[in-house]
Scaffold this active site. Structure first.
Site, PDB file in Angstrom:
ATOM      1  N   TRP A  91      12.320  -3.408 -13.719  1.00 55.22           N
ATOM      2  CA  TRP A  91      11.183  -2.767 -13.062  1.00 55.22           C
ATOM      3  C   TRP A  91      10.088  -2.782 -14.128  1.00 55.22           C
ATOM      4  CZ3 TRP A  91       9.373  -0.639  -8.573  1.00 55.22           C
ATOM      5  CH2 TRP A  91       8.315   0.238  -8.655  1.00 55.22           C
ATOM      6  N   GLU A 114       5.051  16.025   6.605  1.00 54.44           N
ATOM      7  CA  GLU A 114       5.598  14.664   6.783  1.00 54.44           C
ATOM      8  C   GLU A 114       7.120  14.645   6.799  1.00 54.44           C
ATOM      9  OE1 GLU A 114       4.641  11.775   3.795  1.00 54.44           O
ATOM     10  OE2 GLU A 114       4.475  13.251   2.239  1.00 54.44           O
ATOM     11  N   ARG A 167      17.327   0.403  -6.736  1.00 50.84           N
ATOM     12  CA  ARG A 167      16.466   1.070  -7.723  1.00 50.84           C
ATOM     13  C   ARG A 167      15.087   0.416  -7.786  1.00 50.84           C
ATOM     14  NH1 ARG A 167      19.599   3.767 -11.826  1.00 50.84           N
ATOM     15  NH2 ARG A 167      18.227   3.086 -13.498  1.00 50.84           N
ATOM     16  N   LYS A 185       3.217  17.427   2.283  1.00 48.87           N
ATOM     17  CA  LYS A 185       4.649  17.259   2.008  1.00 48.87           C
ATOM     18  C   LYS A 185       5.473  17.919   3.103  1.00 48.87           C
ATOM     19  CE  LYS A 185       4.659  15.287  -0.860  1.00 48.87           C
ATOM     20  NZ  LYS A 185       4.211  13.978  -0.437  1.00 48.87           N
ATOM     21  N   CYS A 214      14.668   0.286 -14.227  1.00 45.28           N
ATOM     22  CA  CYS A 214      15.507  -0.907 -14.430  1.00 45.28           C
ATOM     23  C   CYS A 214      16.970  -0.549 -14.190  1.00 45.28           C
ATOM     24  CB  CYS A 214      15.357  -1.411 -15.859  1.00 45.28           C
ATOM     25  SG  CYS A 214      13.660  -1.784 -16.290  1.00 45.28           S
ATOM     26  N   ASN A 255      16.609  -0.261 -20.411  1.00 44.68           N
ATOM     27  CA  ASN A 255      15.947   0.540 -19.384  1.00 44.68           C
ATOM     28  C   ASN A 255      15.198   1.639 -20.110  1.00 44.68           C
ATOM     29  OD1 ASN A 255      15.091   1.914 -17.153  1.00 44.68           O
ATOM     30  ND2 ASN A 255      17.063   2.890 -16.745  1.00 44.68           N
ATOM     31  N   GLY A 256      13.889   1.723 -19.899  1.00 49.54           N
ATOM     32  CA  GLY A 256      13.093   2.758 -20.558  1.00 49.54           C
ATOM     33  C   GLY A 256      11.785   2.173 -21.076  1.00 49.54           C
ATOM     34  N   LYS A 261       6.618   3.676   3.750  1.00 50.39           N
ATOM     35  CA  LYS A 261       6.418   3.999   2.332  1.00 50.39           C
ATOM     36  C   LYS A 261       5.076   3.457   1.844  1.00 50.39           C
ATOM     37  CE  LYS A 261       7.239   5.636  -1.676  1.00 50.39           C
ATOM     38  NZ  LYS A 261       7.026   7.106  -1.854  1.00 50.39           N
ATOM     39  N   HIS A 290     -14.188  31.960   7.650  1.00 49.09           N
ATOM     40  CA  HIS A 290     -15.237  31.267   8.416  1.00 49.09           C
ATOM     41  C   HIS A 290     -14.670  30.609   9.668  1.00 49.09           C
ATOM     42  CE1 HIS A 290     -18.146  32.022   5.256  1.00 49.09           C
ATOM     43  NE2 HIS A 290     -17.186  31.700   4.396  1.00 49.09           N
ATOM     44  N   GLU A 301      -1.712  19.017  -0.941  1.00 49.36           N
ATOM     45  CA  GLU A 301      -0.526  18.167  -1.141  1.00 49.36           C
ATOM     46  C   GLU A 301       0.723  18.857  -0.608  1.00 49.36           C
ATOM     47  OE1 GLU A 301       0.215  15.319  -1.502  1.00 49.36           O
ATOM     48  OE2 GLU A 301       2.310  15.346  -2.137  1.00 49.36           O
TER      49      GLU A 301
HETATM   50  C1  AGP Z   1       2.844  10.702   0.634  1.00 48.72           C
HETATM   51  O1  AGP Z   1       4.062  11.446   0.634  1.00 48.72           O
HETATM   52  C2  AGP Z   1       2.799   9.724   1.794  1.00 48.72           C
HETATM   53  N1  AGP Z   1       3.950   8.933   1.798  1.00 48.72           N
HETATM   54  C3  AGP Z   1       1.467   8.996   1.872  1.00 48.72           C
HETATM   55  O2  AGP Z   1       0.482   9.970   2.093  1.00 48.72           O
HETATM   56  C4  AGP Z   1       1.028   8.169   0.637  1.00 48.72           C
HETATM   57  O3  AGP Z   1       0.684   9.032  -0.417  1.00 48.72           O
HETATM   58  C5  AGP Z   1      -0.214   7.353   1.041  1.00 48.72           C
HETATM   59  O4  AGP Z   1       0.170   6.493   2.087  1.00 48.72           O
HETATM   60  C6  AGP Z   1      -0.779   6.525  -0.122  1.00 48.72           C
HETATM   61  O5  AGP Z   1       0.161   5.583  -0.539  1.00 48.72           O
HETATM   62  P1  AGP Z   1      -0.093   4.831  -1.941  1.00 48.72           P
HETATM   63  O6  AGP Z   1      -0.110   5.886  -2.980  1.00 48.72           O
HETATM   64  O7  AGP Z   1       1.047   3.871  -2.069  1.00 48.72           O
HETATM   65  O8  AGP Z   1      -1.422   4.143  -1.829  1.00 48.72           O
END
Ligand code: AGP
Length: 599
Positions: free
Chosen positions: A75, A480, A27, A477, A2, A99-100, A594, A496, A473
């Site tokens: 939010w 991307e 935000r 990271k 928020c 906010n919180g 995103k 293998h 993960e």
């Molecule tokens: C993660 O850094 C990416 N931006 C992407 O893999 C993301 O996790 C994936 O698109 C899933 O998105 P969501 O969690 O909003 O469903």
């Protein structure tokens, strides 16, 4: 997260508040509102939706002159986005913005109900307003300090009293709040951008302190209500960098928010050792659990599988949503399908949810954005409280997902482990904020190591069990945001085939946080090291990897149960600093969105 703005001075209060809210829109929010403190009363204008809608409504209204006011972008944490749930919230004599997360709002709500005081909204904030209202008998200091003694969780509060129209009060715990110092005018705000147009001078309100603000004076009081002198700061940021809290990118700002958002996420579902109150039915699983997601959310699922199967012995299958939705999966009504999604709008994950529902299978959403489609359509939803994640690459939302899955595993294991072990594991989970801060302190060391790998063309992450999940993960990271090709491999699987790719100088990150597998992983690392790989080890401080580690990042002392969560901070920073060193647009990597709302 928020956003809060407050103003007292001779300008048009509503204009200052609305302009300030516009500067806080980045935000992320779902509704907005302001309260204007006039001679006769405090007027409130608020709505679901954009600040622009609020501005239009205020322009149409015949707004009475006001001396002070507070504003808020919401939010949603408790209660869906709606006009009724938006802030400000009020009692008879008090109006607040918040906010919180007030973690004990249900208990407080019950106490107020016994006095015949009932909220009209679904929010924790209104409970705080009604509590403060009930405690106010003419002395704002006494009422505020009495109220915050009862509030558990996180809060930044902007407060108006109807009989003190020229004054704003502010108090905070965990959620940030600053006090802006102008010439014949003063401000409160969640973040600097909201006030930069008027002043660069501000005070940081610390935990437990209270501020009393009029247009000519700012007085501070410590938690014992004693007057406090504070140092005034001057922001030399421009607006853009101010939105990032002074950090160079949203991604690293969000990495640094992880201590508080993990705490906020866990605090929603662990009330004094009572896990997921009133959600028993969700955990009454007779069949298997299917965790279905995409990207980082899928990797969170891989981690969750390890911990749920280890603690609760319930079979967990983790599926990539875009595969699951077309695999004609064999589901049973005693199964549980868990959809993990930060945005709650990912097309493949939503399709998977709908497929499970069509087959009459119970569904659970683990979602960050309140009111999102997956949150609304899942039979039950558990929210991560990561706040809005601006950077395309997820960090804090992913970490909150894993932390929440660990808490769920504890809930599922309740009948198998002793109360002592349950308490011990809970304490470990709630020690995460401190441990995450310990890793954040290593940023300069991690940055220096990242610099050595920044020109790599191929980079492998290897690990076993939860360390394999973290490797997946970490590899994503890196890919991307740095555009470096990377693969994650189960350490025991390298021989293998893939080990044929290892040659002198090939960088390999060995993730070794699970002590039960370290010896085996060490064997695999020695295999690649013997073939010339440059090895970066991520492990506990007492693990001797001098034989095969060319670079080393050690974790703070922590248990295996939470080590992979702690380790994720290091690999997030590692990826971030490689991307920065390569000059990439870290927050908006090429080709990425995103939220992938299309197939
Ligand atoms: C993660 O850094 C990416 N931006 C992407 O893999 C993301 O996790 C994936 O698109 C899933 O998105 P969501 O969690 O909003 O469903």
């Amino acid at each position: 997260m928020c956003g809060i703005i407050g103003y007292t001075g001779d300008r048009d209060t509503e204009k200052v508040l609305i302009e300030g809210l516009k500067k806080l829109e980045y935000r992320g929010y779902d509704s907005a509102g302001i309260a204007l403190s006039g001679e006769e009363e405090i007027s409130i204008y608020k709505n679901e939706g954009k600040v622009q809608l609020l501005e239009d409504r205020v322009k149409e209204a015949n707004v009475a002159p006001s001396f002070a006011g507070i504003g808020h972008t919401r939010w949603a944490t408790h209660g869906k986005p709606s006009q009724l749930n938006s802030h400000p919230h009020r009692g008879k004599k008090v109006v607040i913005v918040h906010n919180g997360i007030i973690e004990n709002y249900q208990e407080l709500k019950g106490e107020l109900a016994q006095k015949g005081i009932r909220p009209i909204s679904d929010t924790d904030t209104e409970i705080a307003a009604l509590l403060l209202d009930q405690l106010y008998e003419g002395d704002p200091h006494a009422a505020i300090f009495a109220a915050i003694k009862r509030l558990e969780g996180s809060y930044a509060l902007g407060i108006l009293f109807t009989d003190r129209p020229h004054t704003i009060y502010a108090v905070r715990k965990d959620s940030p709040l600053i006090i802006g110092k102008g010439q014949g005018e003063n401000f409160i705000a969640s973040d600097i951008p909201a006030i930069l147009e008027y002043t660069h001078d501000y005070f940081l309100l610390e935990e437990g302190e209270m501020a009393e603000i009029t247009k000519d004076n700012i007085n501070f009081y410590d938690e014992k209500k004693r007057p406090l002198e504070k140092e005034m700061l001057t922001a030399d940021w421009d607006e853009q960098s101010a939105m990032k809290g002074g950090f160079p990118h949203f991604m690293v700002k969000e990495i640094n928010e992880q201590p508080q958002v993990v705490r906020a996420t866990l605090g929603q579902y662990a009330r004094g050792g009572n896990l997921f109150p009133n959600q028993e039915s969700v955990f009454d699983i007779k069949g298997s659990i299917y965790i279905v997601a995409c990207g980082s959310a899928y990797h969170a699922g891989l981690s969750g599988k390890q911990i749920i199967e280890k603690m609760a012995r319930i079979p967990v299958q983790v599926e990539i949503a875009s595969e699951f939705r077309y695999n004609n999966p064999i589901l049973r009504k005693e199964d549980l399908v868990v959809i993990i999604s930060q945005s709650g709008e990912t097309a493949d994950s939503l399709a998977a949810l709908r497929l499970a529902k069509a087959q009459g299978v119970p569904t659970l959403g683990i979602v960050n954005v309140r009111g999102s489609t997956i949150a609304r359509e899942a039979a039950t939803v558990f929210y991560t409280a990561a706040g809005p994640e601006i950077s395309v690459a997820t960090t804090k939302a992913y970490l909150c997902q894993v932390a929440l899955l660990n808490l769920m595993a504890l809930k599922m294991a309740e009948k198998y482990i002793s109360p002592e072990e349950l308490q011990e594991k809970l304490q470990q989970l709630f020690s995460l904020p401190t441990l995450i801060k310990e890793v954040l302190k290593k940023e300069s060391q991690i940055k220096a190591i990242a610099a050595k790998f920044k020109d790599a063309e191929h980079l492998f992450f290897i690990g076993r069990g939860q360390d394999y999940a973290l490797s997946c993960e970490s590899s994503l990271k890196l890919k991307e945001i740095s555009y470096v090709h990377s693969e994650a491999y189960a350490a025991g699987e390298l021989k293998h085939g893939t080990i044929s790719l290892i040659e002198p100088g090939t960088p390999v990150v060995a993730v070794m946080t699970d002590r039960s597998r370290i010896a085996k992983t060490a064997g695999n690392i020695k295999e690649v090291h013997a073939r010339g790989a440059i090895v970066l080890c991520l492990t506990h401080p007492d693990v001797d990897c001098s034989d095969f580690a060319d670079e080393l990042i050690t974790l703070p002392e922590c248990s295996d149960f939470i080590a992979p969560i702690v380790g994720a901070i290091a690999t997030q920073l590692f990826a971030y600093h490689i991307a920065v060193a390569r000059g990439n647009d870290v927050d908006k990597p090429r080709n990425l969105a995103k939220s992938v709302t299309v197939e």
